[in-house]
Design a protein around this motif. Structure first.
Motif, short mmCIF file in Angstrom:
data_model
loop_
_atom_site.label_atom_id
_atom_site.label_comp_id
_atom_site.label_asym_id
_atom_site.label_seq_id
_atom_site.Cartn_x
_atom_site.Cartn_y
_atom_site.Cartn_z
N CYS A 26 4.24 15.15 1.84
CA CYS A 26 3.25 14.97 0.85
C CYS A 26 2.40 14.01 1.43
N SER A 27 1.18 13.83 0.72
CA SER A 27 0.21 12.94 1.26
C SER A 27 0.46 11.52 1.10
N PRO A 28 -0.05 10.44 1.76
CA PRO A 28 0.32 9.17 1.30
C PRO A 28 -0.12 8.57 -0.02
N ARG A 29 -1.11 9.37 -0.56
CA ARG A 29 -1.47 8.96 -1.94
C ARG A 29 -0.48 9.59 -2.98
N GLU A 30 -0.27 10.82 -2.76
CA GLU A 30 1.03 11.38 -3.59
C GLU A 30 2.29 10.65 -3.45
N TYR A 31 2.72 10.34 -2.36
CA TYR A 31 3.64 9.43 -2.17
C TYR A 31 3.55 8.13 -3.13
N ARG A 32 2.72 7.38 -2.92
CA ARG A 32 2.52 6.07 -3.82
C ARG A 32 2.40 6.49 -5.32
N LYS A 33 1.82 7.44 -5.59
CA LYS A 33 1.78 7.83 -6.88
C LYS A 33 3.22 8.12 -7.62
N ARG A 34 4.22 8.83 -6.86
CA ARG A 34 5.52 9.04 -7.25
C ARG A 34 6.21 8.13 -7.37
N GLN A 35 6.37 6.88 -6.26
CA GLN A 35 6.89 5.55 -6.19
C GLN A 35 6.41 4.73 -7.46
N ASN A 36 5.31 4.71 -7.75
CA ASN A 36 4.66 3.92 -8.96
C ASN A 36 5.22 4.51 -10.14
N ALA A 37 5.36 5.92 -10.27
CA ALA A 37 5.55 6.35 -11.48
C ALA A 37 7.51 6.07 -11.62
N ALA A 38 8.05 6.27 -10.45
CA ALA A 38 9.60 5.96 -10.67
C ALA A 38 9.86 4.58 -10.87
N SER A 39 9.00 3.65 -10.71
CA SER A 39 9.22 2.27 -11.09
C SER A 39 8.84 1.75 -12.33
N ARG A 84 8.22 9.12 13.62
CA ARG A 84 9.07 8.94 12.34
C ARG A 84 8.97 7.41 12.04
N TRP A 85 9.21 6.64 13.10
CA TRP A 85 9.16 5.00 12.86
C TRP A 85 7.96 4.47 11.95
N ARG A 86 7.06 5.05 12.48
CA ARG A 86 5.78 4.82 12.10
C ARG A 86 5.65 5.16 10.31
N MET A 87 6.19 6.40 10.11
CA MET A 87 6.02 6.84 8.77
C MET A 87 7.16 5.84 7.98
N GLN A 88 8.03 5.66 8.61
CA GLN A 88 8.97 4.54 7.81
C GLN A 88 8.27 3.25 7.33
N LEU A 89 7.63 2.96 8.14
CA LEU A 89 6.81 1.49 8.02
C LEU A 89 5.75 1.98 6.85
N ALA A 90 5.10 3.06 7.15
CA ALA A 90 4.14 3.42 5.98
C ALA A 90 4.54 3.77 4.59
N THR A 91 5.92 4.15 4.45
CA THR A 91 6.30 4.26 3.09
C THR A 91 6.69 3.14 2.75
N ARG A 92 7.26 2.04 3.35
CA ARG A 92 7.51 0.69 2.93
C ARG A 92 6.34 0.05 2.41
N ALA A 93 4.92 0.20 3.15
CA ALA A 93 3.87 -0.37 2.63
C ALA A 93 3.29 0.24 1.37
N LEU A 94 3.43 1.63 1.23
CA LEU A 94 2.98 2.29 0.18
C LEU A 94 3.81 1.84 -1.05
N ARG A 95 5.05 1.75 -0.82
CA ARG A 95 5.92 1.41 -2.00
C ARG A 95 5.72 -0.23 -2.43
N ASN A 96 5.74 -1.10 -1.56
CA ASN A 96 5.98 -2.30 -1.88
C ASN A 96 4.53 -3.27 -1.77
N SER A 97 3.37 -2.50 -1.71
CA SER A 97 2.25 -3.47 -1.58
C SER A 97 1.11 -2.51 -2.16
N GLN A 98 -0.14 -3.08 -2.42
CA GLN A 98 -1.33 -2.38 -2.76
C GLN A 98 -2.40 -2.06 -1.52
#
Length: 305
Positions: free
Chosen positions: A291-304, A249-263
């Motif tokens: 969801c997949s990492p790619r789908e998560y990043r796509k959603r975050q980009n759309a929301a911003s 779970r902690w790894r996935m918290q770090l992953a979501t931050r990286a997917l949201r805040n960086s390319q």
């Protein structure tokens, strides 16, 4: 960085607002459910606090602080039996963030509201709907100091006051969480409750320091200085998950931050978190985030946008 600091840094503050209230005479105000985490502290005077879902009003006096971790309406007043006024009617006329109600010389309260992202549930869901910190405790000394400085910056603004208010507000939030950790010996399983246990706290510290390590329960038991079975039992009782589930779970918290805040590429994120392949990382991510990492990043980009 210790786990609590790292968790707050990971969450990031999306927005924060600080304000004060001066009141006197007979008064009562209704407040809507706050968006995010809200804390208030009484600088001087007394009042009563009523929170939706709580059975009894809570008396507050100078130095007392309360933190609301749920979106619940609440009321403050000298006497809550009085007809309450909507807070908007007084806060719309606030000067330098200070609202006035009635004879505004008897009571002074300051507070702040912090809006975090969706990951905040990992930390704040462990708290009760309303946590009250009384002024008499020794741990509240830092809180009282920050309260006095925050009150000074709000009432006597000078160059740089906005930044000072932000920093003192964050100090108060961290200190409230520290005091809660020191006082809370039992409660529903949560990350925060596990952090309050010295042995489990050392385990969390180790995981946070090296999230990509191929941890085993044996490794973590050695960090805690207990047997594998003892660690597994205590961790489950306190955190509500197994030690290795927490690592995931902690790894996935770090992953979501990286997917949201960086390319950064998904492959790079996977490698930094200890995964040998993109597919192994994607499977782990889907297990936690649905969801997949790619789908998560796509959603975050759309929301911003």
């Amino acid at each position: 960085m210790d786990p609590l600091s790292e968790m707050l840094a990971l969450l990031g503050t999306q927005s924060s607002v600080f304000a004060g209230l001066k009141a006197g005479g007979p008064w009562a105000l209704d407040f809507p459910p706050p968006e995010g985490i809200k804390f208030n502290a009484v600088v001087h005077g007394t009042c009563e606090l009523s929170v939706d879902g709580e059975q009894q009003p809570i008396p507050l006096k100078a130095g007392d602080c309360f933190l609301l971790s749920r979106q619940r309406a609440f009321s403050l007043g000298s006497d809550l039996a009085l007809p309450a006024v909507n807070c908007e009617t007084v806060y719309r006329h606030a000067v330098n963030g200070i609202a006035h109600c009635g004879n505004a010389g008897e009571f002074f309260l300051i507070g702040g509201r912090f809006a975090f992202g969706e990951e905040a549930a990992l930390l704040f869901d462990a708290l009760p709907a309303v946590a009250v910190i009384k002024h008499g405790s020794e741990q509240a000394s830092v809180l009282r100091w920050a309260l006095e400085r925050l009150a000074h910056e709000l009432t006597q603004p000078s160059p740089g006051s906005s930044l000072m208010v932000q920093h003192f507000g964050h100090i108060m939030l961290v200190q409230v969480l520290r005091i809660y950790l020191a006082q809370e010996a039992s409660g529903p399983p949560s990350w925060l409750l596990a952090l309050s246990d010295p042995r489990l706290g050392s385990v969390l510290q180790a995981i946070h320091a090296a999230p990509a390590r191929r941890w085993t329960v044996e490794d973590l038991a050695q960090v805690a200085g207990v047997s594998r079975s003892t660690l597994a039992l205590k961790f489950k009782q306190k955190a509500g998950a197994s030690p290795l589930e927490y690592v995931l779970r902690w790894r996935m918290q770090l992953a979501t931050r990286a997917l949201r805040n960086s390319q950064v590429t998904i492959s790079s994120i996977a490698q930094k978190l200890g995964y040998d392949s993109d597919s192994a990382f994607s499977n782990a991510f889907k297990r936690i985030m649905n969801c997949s990492p790619r789908e998560y990043r796509k959603r975050q980009n759309a929301a911003s946008m």
